[in-house]
Design an enzyme around this catalytic site. Structure first.
Site, short mmCIF file in Angstrom:
data_model
loop_
_atom_site.label_atom_id
_atom_site.label_comp_id
_atom_site.label_asym_id
_atom_site.label_seq_id
_atom_site.Cartn_x
_atom_site.Cartn_y
_atom_site.Cartn_z
N ASP A 31 -9.77 8.25 -2.71
CA ASP A 31 -8.81 7.99 -3.79
C ASP A 31 -9.46 8.19 -5.16
OD1 ASP A 31 -6.11 6.83 -4.37
OD2 ASP A 31 -7.29 5.29 -5.39
N GLU A 48 -9.31 13.17 -3.58
CA GLU A 48 -8.16 13.21 -4.47
C GLU A 48 -8.74 13.34 -5.88
OE1 GLU A 48 -4.35 10.87 -6.31
OE2 GLU A 48 -6.25 9.88 -6.03
C1 NOJ Z 1 -3.90 7.57 -6.13
C2 NOJ Z 1 -2.99 7.10 -5.04
O1 NOJ Z 1 -2.51 8.23 -4.35
C3 NOJ Z 1 -1.89 6.31 -5.72
O2 NOJ Z 1 -0.84 6.01 -4.84
C4 NOJ Z 1 -2.50 5.08 -6.31
O3 NOJ Z 1 -1.52 4.37 -7.04
C5 NOJ Z 1 -3.65 5.42 -7.24
N1 NOJ Z 1 -4.52 6.42 -6.70
C6 NOJ Z 1 -4.50 4.21 -7.51
O4 NOJ Z 1 -5.25 3.88 -6.38
#
Ligand code: NOJ
Length: 544
Positions: free
Chosen positions: A208, A281
């Protein structure tokens, strides 16, 4: 189980556990629900979707301020989703079917209820004080700098803690304090978290907001530039100028060079096990900076999610330019990943819809995703062309407007679409018509198209691992490319317009039509290439 590099050749399917399948009938999806639906995902036959791996969004204990992306315990299961035993059963069931399991790692921040944070905020001399990012007010009493939360509704990225008289950093909600990755103890602790899940048999991690882990250690202000979200209606020129601006004035609250040190360490941990993978991500809209998250191609992420690709308007030229540019920027051993939907963005069938063509375009989008050179990520529900749900104001639960893409997967025509009670988010209005049961035996359905594409891909070395070359001379609105491996040569041609298009292919008089997104166009026979004719919103795969 498949062999090494499964993550290069396979299709990865994202599950948002709250909304995938509800085994205990409480209206919220759970791990046992996922286990019960594994045959839909891959039972080893073309009657199933045929995916090679699942990525599970967080299922860890959490107060759910950000529905699990606020983790209160990295090494357990929230009771709403089940138990660690349920998790073990899920992994065993998936592995029996040759499905790999990737879990979400959320290293940038914890929940404000995590024992680490409770200890950190307990006093300035707490041994864990420095595990988070604490700073004093500026002389005028304002927050330490001008950094903003990624959620506009959360406002500033700092919250003042009265008892200890300092501010803590949160890149997202105040309930999600950022860990301090400059502290070696934090690095050590996250290593332990990774090992916990790797030892339990997971095949990898989706990491993440990886680009947020390192920021300016001096906490200096961000330059004052308009750095808003990309607008889908923007012209190419506007997008180019925005990208140029981003390049010229880098932010100080993310993408700091030391992030790559952290990622190299993650990779070393993964490489001490067999066949594991990490996908980052990395929400950076600058492709050059994004490509750096692969490191040398061998020592950082195996795959990186590309949000420039995901944020393109429905234009052939826009997708072609991102794919071509990014392919050219990757280090030699690096492998792209492609994703059009996830739990943070409007679904394909809704996002590209203009006056009712959402389903036709979603079919073309599926062909694009599953025929490019790179690993496709399919978001649950997209395989039936599920649309964004409608959320009445009194049912809104997310801080950032993402409820519509998180409504329950539509399994059948029952009132809860397969979910019990009153599901945590309302079921989509079209669920009685658009659902897995209704599409399973319909050869014209979106589900049948996804199955055909995925199983065709499995049998095609050119699609799974071959080379890619886009064709520069196609008519406006058409994106076409060649995929090849050994003697196999495939032409993929996608019509992004609502008009028929013709394309004079440089090559043989005809080929074999392998697949069309148009259910009325029979595949398997010869197709003329002088010219190749595409219907409105049609994509084809042709064997040359
Ligand atoms: C990216 C995640 O995909 C999202 O859903 C989340 O709110 C944020 N990161 C914070 O962790």
């Amino acid at each position: 189980m498949a062999t090494a590099d499964w993550w290069r050749h396979g299709v990865i399917y994202q599950i948002y556990p709250r909304s995938f399948a509800d085994a205990n009938g409480d209206g919220v999806g759970d791990l046992a629900g996922i286990t019960s639906r594994l045959d839909h995902l891959n039972d080893g036959t073309p009657g199933s979707l045929g995916v090679d791996a699942i990525w599970l969004s967080p299922f860890y204990p959490s107060p759910m301020a950000d529905f699990g992306y606020d983790v209160a315990d990295y090494t357990d299961v929230d009771p709403v989703f089940g138990t660690l035993d349920d998790f073990d059963r899920l992994v065993a069931g998936a592995h029996d079917r040759g499905i790999r399991v990737v879990v979400d790692l959320v290293p940038n921040h914890t929940s404000d209820r995590h024992p680490w944070f409770l200890e950190s905020r307990s006093g300035r001399d707490s041994p864990k004080r420095d595990w988070y990012v604490w700073a004093d007010s500026r002389p005028d009493g304002s927050p330490p700098n001008n950094w903003m939360s990624s959620f506009p509704r959360a406002g500033k990225a700092w919250t003042f803690d009265e008892p200890t008289g300092q501010w803590y950093l949160h890149s997202f909600m105040p309930q999600q304090p950022d860990l301090n990755w400059w502290n070696p103890e934090v690095r050590e602790a996250m290593d332990g978290v990774m090992r916990f899940w790797l030892d339990r048999g997971v095949d990898g991690f989706r990491v993440d907001v990886a680009h947020k882990m390192a920021h300016d250690p001096e906490l200096r202000d961000n330059p004052l530039v308009e750095l808003g979200e990309e607008d889908l209606g923007e012209t190419q020129e506007a997008r180019d100028s925005r990208r140029a601006k981003l390049k010229a004035v880098p932010r100080r609250d993310e993408d700091w060079p030391e992030v790559h040190e952290i990622l190299r360490r993650f990779r070393q941990t993964l490489d001490s096990y067999d066949d594991r993978m990490a996908v980052g991500e990395v929400y950076l809209l600058d492709l050059e900076r994004l490509a750096r998250y692969y490191g040398s191609g061998q020592d950082e992420f195996h795959l990186v999610h590309n949000f420039v690709f995901q944020s393109q308007p429905w234009k052939a030229e826009a997708f072609r330019s991102v794919v071509d540019e990014f392919s050219g920027l990757l280090p030699a051993d690096a492998w792209p990943a492609w994703m059009l939907s996830n739990h943070d963005v409007s679904r394909v069938a809704s996002r590209y819809d203009e006056g009712g063509n959402g389903q036709a375009r979603a079919r073309v989008a599926a062909m694009l995703l599953l025929t490019l050179r790179g690993t496709p990520f399919v978001y649950m529900g997209d395989e039936i062309g599920q649309a964004d749900g409608e959320i009445p104001p009194d049912r809104v639960v997310d801080v950032d407007g993402r409820d519509p893409e998180r409504t329950p997967v539509q399994w059948d025509a029952s009132p809860g679409a397969g979910f019990g009670g009153d599901p945590w988010l309302p079921v989509g209005r079209e669920a009685a018509r658009v659902n897995v049961a209704a599409q399973r035996d319909d050869p014209a359905s979106m589900l049948s198209l996804f199955r055909r594409l995925i199983w065709y891909r499995k049998g095609s070395p050119a699609l799974r691992g071959g080379d890619y070359r886009s064709l520069p001379d196609t008519p406006g609105g058409m994106y076409a490319y060649l995929r090849g491996a050994g003697d196999e040569r495939l032409l993929v041609a996608l019509n992004f317009t609502g008009q028929p298009l013709e394309y004079q292919v440089d090559g043989p008089a005809d080929g074999r039509l392998e697949l069309s997104t148009d259910p009325a166009r029979p595949a398997g026979g010869a197709v003329g290439l002088q010219p190749l004719q595409l219907g409105p919103d049609e994509g084809v795969v042709v064997r040359l």
